[in-house]
Design an enzyme around this catalytic site. Structure first.
Site, PDB file in Angstrom:
ATOM      1  CE  LYS A   1      -2.153   2.690   3.189  1.00 53.65           C
ATOM      2  NZ  LYS A   1      -2.385   3.950   2.120  1.00 53.65           N
TER       3      LYS A   1
ATOM      4  CB  THR B   1       1.263   5.588  11.388  1.00 54.05           C
ATOM      5  OG1 THR B   1       0.919   6.920  11.371  1.00 54.05           O
ATOM      6  CG2 THR B   1       0.475   4.758  10.583  1.00 54.05           C
TER       7      THR B   1
ATOM      8  CD  GLU C   1      13.592   1.029   8.997  1.00 57.51           C
ATOM      9  OE1 GLU C   1      14.006   2.188   9.379  1.00 57.51           O
ATOM     10  OE2 GLU C   1      14.162   0.209   8.917  1.00 57.51           O
TER      11      GLU C   1
ATOM     12  CB  CYS D   1      13.146   9.928   7.410  1.00 56.53           C
ATOM     13  SG  CYS D   1      13.877   8.933   6.195  1.00 56.53           S
TER      14      CYS D   1
ATOM     15  CD  GLU E   1       9.213  13.185  11.659  1.00 55.11           C
ATOM     16  OE1 GLU E   1       8.046  12.552  11.920  1.00 55.11           O
ATOM     17  OE2 GLU E   1      10.269  12.547  11.095  1.00 55.11           O
TER      18      GLU E   1
HETATM   19  P1  NAD Z   1       2.118   7.945   8.140  1.00 52.21           P
HETATM   20  O1  NAD Z   1       2.535   7.270   9.273  1.00 52.21           O
HETATM   21  O2  NAD Z   1       0.841   8.883   8.192  1.00 52.21           O
HETATM   22  O3  NAD Z   1       1.615   6.904   6.725  1.00 52.21           O
HETATM   23  C1  NAD Z   1       2.560   6.074   6.390  1.00 52.21           C
HETATM   24  C2  NAD Z   1       1.804   4.989   5.642  1.00 52.21           C
HETATM   25  O4  NAD Z   1       0.965   4.219   6.630  1.00 52.21           O
HETATM   26  C3  NAD Z   1       0.739   5.438   4.540  1.00 52.21           C
HETATM   27  O5  NAD Z   1       0.825   4.500   3.593  1.00 52.21           O
HETATM   28  C4  NAD Z   1      -0.504   5.434   5.291  1.00 52.21           C
HETATM   29  O6  NAD Z   1      -1.693   5.442   4.418  1.00 52.21           O
HETATM   30  C5  NAD Z   1      -0.580   4.304   6.218  1.00 52.21           C
HETATM   31  N1  NAD Z   1      -1.326   4.236   7.477  1.00 52.21           N
HETATM   32  C6  NAD Z   1      -1.830   5.266   8.229  1.00 52.21           C
HETATM   33  N2  NAD Z   1      -2.470   4.904   9.215  1.00 52.21           N
HETATM   34  C7  NAD Z   1      -2.281   3.475   9.103  1.00 52.21           C
HETATM   35  C8  NAD Z   1      -2.624   2.402  10.101  1.00 52.21           C
HETATM   36  N3  NAD Z   1      -3.624   2.724  11.058  1.00 52.21           N
HETATM   37  N4  NAD Z   1      -2.583   1.123   9.663  1.00 52.21           N
HETATM   38  C9  NAD Z   1      -1.448   0.769   8.682  1.00 52.21           C
HETATM   39  N5  NAD Z   1      -1.136   1.782   7.753  1.00 52.21           N
HETATM   40  C10 NAD Z   1      -1.689   3.168   8.170  1.00 52.21           C
HETATM   41  O7  NAD Z   1       3.210   8.526   7.395  1.00 52.21           O
HETATM   42  P2  NAD Z   1       3.423   9.962   6.273  1.00 52.21           P
HETATM   43  O8  NAD Z   1       2.880  11.054   7.147  1.00 52.21           O
HETATM   44  O9  NAD Z   1       3.091   9.246   5.059  1.00 52.21           O
HETATM   45  O10 NAD Z   1       5.172   9.940   6.230  1.00 52.21           O
HETATM   46  C11 NAD Z   1       5.821  10.729   7.108  1.00 52.21           C
HETATM   47  C12 NAD Z   1       6.539  10.028   8.109  1.00 52.21           C
HETATM   48  O11 NAD Z   1       7.308   8.979   7.737  1.00 52.21           O
HETATM   49  C13 NAD Z   1       7.504  10.965   8.960  1.00 52.21           C
HETATM   50  O12 NAD Z   1       7.297  10.713  10.215  1.00 52.21           O
HETATM   51  C14 NAD Z   1       8.863  10.562   8.499  1.00 52.21           C
HETATM   52  O13 NAD Z   1       9.989  10.897   9.276  1.00 52.21           O
HETATM   53  C15 NAD Z   1       8.630   9.079   8.406  1.00 52.21           C
HETATM   54  N6  NAD Z   1       9.506   8.295   7.586  1.00 52.21           N
HETATM   55  C16 NAD Z   1      10.503   7.617   8.006  1.00 52.21           C
HETATM   56  C17 NAD Z   1      11.526   6.863   7.221  1.00 52.21           C
HETATM   57  C18 NAD Z   1      12.418   6.162   7.872  1.00 52.21           C
HETATM   58  O14 NAD Z   1      13.151   5.334   7.109  1.00 52.21           O
HETATM   59  N7  NAD Z   1      12.592   5.910   9.184  1.00 52.21           N
HETATM   60  C19 NAD Z   1      11.441   7.082   5.717  1.00 52.21           C
HETATM   61  C20 NAD Z   1      10.487   8.280   5.303  1.00 52.21           C
HETATM   62  C21 NAD Z   1       9.674   8.726   6.227  1.00 52.21           C
END
Ligand code: NAD
Length: 483
Positions: free
Chosen positions: A174, A231, A249, A283, A385
């Site tokens: 997804k 999340t 991650e 990130c 963040e």
């Molecule tokens: P998010 O957690 O809102 O969403 C990430 C994914 O999870 C999306 O596909 C979303 O639809 C899905 N999701 C949301 N709720 C869910 C649930 N209850 N169950 C399963 N899936 C669910 O994150 P975002 O806003 O898309 O991305 C930004 C975040 O990602 C920032 O915090 C950033 O630091 C982090 N990030 C981390 C890394 C890493 O490698 N550590 C890399 C890139 C981004």
């Protein structure tokens, strides 16, 4: 209008409930397409397809899987400009960045794991004097879930899918509902490459609906997730009692530690990138900048001078440094931190942070890069963040204080150290609480290295054989060959 469809069992379909979500171009603020608002039924269909495909796929040779992944990699490269344009339009990132970094890296992810699976090996232990030998099978897990965020859409999506497929798993994936376009283009390419039906299924929709349905499905045995810490916590709460394998991650708030003995010009130009590349929405961006006292005032002046030269504009233009932020919701969140900085006694905005209205695109999500000076590290601007084009700077007296400031965070993804003192770089690397340390460089990635964070930045490691280990189950076999 571009209509995105699910990719289930090798077919392209809308959601079974017929509902859809608008897809918005952040550079213009206009709706330019729709994606399926899928639900449990679509996930169930994807799981059934994966179940049917698993036996043949998991028993296929590494060589066969490797060739297929290489074909996908080549097709991404052949269609690089279409992919890059789609990524830029969906995400708001400069087109030149998507062309130089995001899409080539997505192709590399497939190429890397296509090669890695042919080199992956397992252990064997000879028990001398007992006439037994133990060897470890590394078997695919079965059906796995891959869930990715919006900031590096295809780059991170493929970073999970490629090792999962290479190891012989079937995947329910997804992408973020905010940036679904390149995942859709990928599904078309997988079809063209001849990936067997059901091996990869891409289901679009909201996280709390599709994402949740993937995580709670009893037949999905492992979840590889990249996204926000909150999340990740919710996913772990669902998956842990079901004893699923989990790779998380999560968020970051990465420190830059800048010492007076560093290569100043190299540090300055790299720090501009580590602060504002992709509008600060990586990130690994360094959003907490700590500078040794003796060069602090000089750094402050030089850094702001360089930040002022950064150009904000429509992402399609070559000379643009910062494109649009990803969504109205996200820019509103980032601006709430700027508003906080205006009222907080510990913070002073030194430059930027204003919303920008472009003449031709008045509804786009643009803002100027922002530099904030802080007096106190406990300020929420340095503890939470923000994930936008906002950095906070603070001086430190000596190595001990610099290290303490860097570690004073609930996050621990990466850290960048700028110094010419080798001993200091080793001392600090050992004591920094982070999964990744860069010394005199930033975002320098070798795909064989372990990637991931500590503390609230995550659990587990991706990259190289770590990813292949995650996506396989070790099974030990003890063979007695006594006469
Ligand atoms: P998010 O957690 O809102 O969403 C990430 C994914 O999870 C999306 O596909 C979303 O639809 C899905 N999701 C949301 N709720 C869910 C649930 N209850 N169950 C399963 N899936 C669910 O994150 P975002 O806003 O898309 O991305 C930004 C975040 O990602 C920032 O915090 C950033 O630091 C982090 N990030 C981390 C890394 C890493 O490698 N550590 C890399 C890139 C981004």
């Amino acid at each position: 209008m571009k209509t995105i469809e699910n990719y289930i069992n090798g077919s392209f379909k809308p959601s079974t409930n017929g509902e859809s979500i608008n897809n918005i171009n952040p550079a213009t603020g206009d709706v330019y397409g729709t994606i399926p608002r899928s639900d449990k039924t679509d996930v169930e269909n994807a799981v059934k397809a994966a179940e049917n495909a698993f036996s043949e796929w998991s028993n296929s040779s590494q060589d066969y899987r490797s060739r297929l992944l290489l074909k996908i990699s080549n097709l991404i490269e052949e269609n690089l400009s279409d992919f890059a344009l789609a990524e830029s339009m969906d995400n708001g990132k400069p087109l030149h960045l998507a062309t130089a970094i995001d899409i080539p890296r997505a192709a590399s992810n497939f190429r890397f794991f296509a090669n890695a699976i042919t080199q992956f090996s397992s252990d064997s232990h000879e028990s001398q004097g007992r006439d037994t030998i133990n060897f470890t099978l590394r078997q695919p897990i079965g059906i796995v879930g891959c869930i990715s965020p919006w900031n590096l859409p295809l780059y991170l999506f493929t970073w999970k899918i490629a090792p999962a497929l290479a190891a012989g798993n079937c995947v329910i994936a997804k992408p973020s509902e905010v940036t679904p376009m390149t995942a859709y283009l990928l599904s078309q390419i997988c079809k063209d490459a001849g990936l067997p039906d059901g091996v990869l299924n891409i289901v679009h929709g909201y996280g709390h609906e599709v994402g949740q349905a993937i995580v709670e499905h009893p037949k999905v045995k492992a979840i590889s997730f990249t996204g926000g810490t909150a999340t990740g916590k919710a996913i772990a709460a669902t998956a842990a009692p079901m004893f699923k394998k989990l790779s998380l991650e999560l968020g970051g708030k990465n420190p830059n530690l800048i010492f007076a003995d560093c290569d100043y010009e190299k540090m300055l130009s790299t720090t501009i990138k580590s602060s504002f590349a992709n509008q600060g929405q990586i990130c690994l961006c360094g959003s907490r900048i700590y500078v040794e006292e003796s060069i602090y005032e000089k750094f402050k002046a030089d850094f702001i001078e360089k930040v002022k030269q950064l150009k904000v504009g429509h992402p399609v233009h070559d000379n643009v440094n910062l494109g649009a932020l990803v969504s109205e919701q996200h820019i509103t969140k980032v601006q709430s931190y700027i508003d906080y900085a205006k009222t907080d006694a510990d913070a002073e905005i030194l430059y930027g942070g204003e919303r920008v209205t472009l003449n031709d695109y008045p509804k786009g999500y643009y803002m100027t890069p922002c530099v904030i000076e802080l007096k106190d590290n406990s300020c929420k601007l340095n503890q939470e963040e923000i994930f936008g084009p906002v950095v906070c700077i603070m001086p430190f007296k000596d190595e001990k204080q610099g290290l303490a400031l860097a570690n004073d965070s609930r996050y621990g993804l990466s850290c960048t150290i700028w110094t010419s003192d080798l001993n200091r770089s080793m001392r600090l690397s050992q004591q920094i609480q982070a999964g990744i340390v860069w010394v005199n460089t930033w975002l320098n990635r070798d795909l064989r290295t372990p990637f991931g964070g500590v503390k609230q930045s995550g659990v587990g490691r991706e990259g190289g054989f770590e990813a292949l280990r995650f996506f396989t189950e070790p099974k030990n076999v003890c063979l007695d060959f006594a006469p």
